[in-house]
Design an enzyme around this catalytic site. Sequence first.
Site, PDB file in Angstrom:
ATOM      1  N   ILE A   1     -18.263  93.932 -39.172  1.00 53.94           N
ATOM      2  CA  ILE A   1     -17.332  93.072 -39.933  1.00 53.94           C
ATOM      3  C   ILE A   1     -18.147  92.058 -40.745  1.00 53.94           C
ATOM      4  CG2 ILE A   1     -15.400  91.438 -39.782  1.00 53.94           C
ATOM      5  CD1 ILE A   1     -14.815  92.491 -36.974  1.00 53.94           C
TER       6      ILE A   1
ATOM      7  N   LYS B   1     -22.622  84.346 -30.378  1.00 55.65           N
ATOM      8  CA  LYS B   1     -21.946  84.621 -31.652  1.00 55.65           C
ATOM      9  C   LYS B   1     -21.089  83.440 -32.083  1.00 55.65           C
ATOM     10  CE  LYS B   1     -21.973  89.596 -30.696  1.00 55.65           C
ATOM     11  NZ  LYS B   1     -21.252  90.664 -29.982  1.00 55.65           N
TER      12      LYS B   1
HETATM   13  N1  HSE Z   1     -22.919  94.021 -26.649  1.00 54.69           N
HETATM   14  C1  HSE Z   1     -22.315  93.638 -27.867  1.00 54.69           C
HETATM   15  C2  HSE Z   1     -20.805  93.835 -27.732  1.00 54.69           C
HETATM   16  C3  HSE Z   1     -22.873  94.475 -28.997  1.00 54.69           C
HETATM   17  O1  HSE Z   1     -20.375  94.463 -26.759  1.00 54.69           O
HETATM   18  O2  HSE Z   1     -20.076  93.346 -28.561  1.00 54.69           O
HETATM   19  C4  HSE Z   1     -22.701  93.880 -30.348  1.00 54.69           C
HETATM   20  O3  HSE Z   1     -23.240  92.605 -30.461  1.00 54.69           O
END
Ligand code: HSE
Length: 436
Positions: A136, A205
């Site tokens: 995205i 994130k």
């Molecule tokens: N381990 C991460 C997830 C992968 O499951 O979203 C992508 O950052």
Amino acid sequence: MKAVKIGLLGLGTVGSGVIAVLKRNADEITRRAGREIVVVAAAVRDLSKPRDIDSSDIKLTEDAFSVVDDPEIDVVVELIGGDGIALDAVNRALDNGKHVVTANKALIALHGNQVFKKAQSKGLVVAFESAVAGGIPIIKSIREGLSANRIEWLAGIINGTSNYILTQMSEGGRDFDDVLAEAQALGYAEADPAFDIEGTDAAHKLTILASIAFGISLQFSKVYQEGITNIASEDIAYAREFGYRIKHLGLARMTDEGVELRVHPTLIPEARLIANVNDVMNAVLVQGDAVGPTLYYGAGAGSEPTASAVVADLVDVVRAITTDPENRVPHLAFQPDTLSDLEILPISEVRTAYYLRMSVINRPGVLAAITEIFGDKGISIATISQKDSGEDEQRVSIVLLTQNTREGYLTDAIEQIEQLDTVYGSVVRLRVESLS
Ligand code: HSE
């Protein structure tokens, strides 16, 4: 014009996807970037391992630093992960005057302030679209597409593995460990899956999203973090009865008191689009003062979806090579000398609604004692329901939803409730967000 030469650090799930996408779409990518983009070298963990991609025209090595030091290479793509060798390699690439593209959310969330400062001082780009929500284009959307707005809040399903597990538990009645093993086999989970299920990946994130949304420095240590390990199937079922889905959400909200930064399982009204984002898919809802709510949906993990973001960053870097470094899009959306030092609120000062479940003795007066505690703390109950707890007639579950309150008041109320001799064990607490 001369081709731009790329060195990959890591040739696993994402690295293979990058090579496949660059080869398959070479013509279109060159037309967009204005120059050909060619992978000339890649560092791998084990040279003897068989590969499912054709790497015959790529110099392979087990030494990441030989790629970073290779004078032929213009841009280093870091796909190692973590903040050990990956961080040293990124810093050395910048010292060597190379632009960097990275999918490494831990590296950006924990060391981005330092890395961007170094890049800025050398007129280099560090691009990290693939670090958040896989394919995205959420970084570009917030940093550029929404740059007219004051961002009020954002909420995202930003860990695909957690979403996959919750969806399978909810829709398929499947067991937690069984679904986690499947997510690992499909290449969605982190090398250490604790990062997924305990909320660390989502916190990395969210740190990045909040920084570019609010113009604050990256502050991972201030994110309140809870994962999905304590979600019981009965809570998923009771939430459904109340008209909610449980999703693992990252939330960043600007309030008059400061910034809320938190990742935790959350009840969301089932009518919201984001409540229906299932399996490994990710979605981020962003509320801007001018545009209103906007929703971004797509694959949050996987080989080619993540490669899509890596290659888009490569196209951006190639375009940036010919522009004046002073006039590029700032790494964290806002000009570096204008980042603000807004306070990040502790979780005790966050205001939201709650779902609570407690196991109690089934006799008159028990409910009255519990509701009196809520009354004393000024917490209003929105819904309350008593559930049989199976074979034991003496024991029932009380499930309730509160209205918005300060988390600190709720924590005090829970402590008092847990001390009642009519209440067994601990009270389950989940947060509820209307996202309206
Ligand atoms: N381990 C991460 C997830 C992968 O499951 O979203 C992508 O950052």
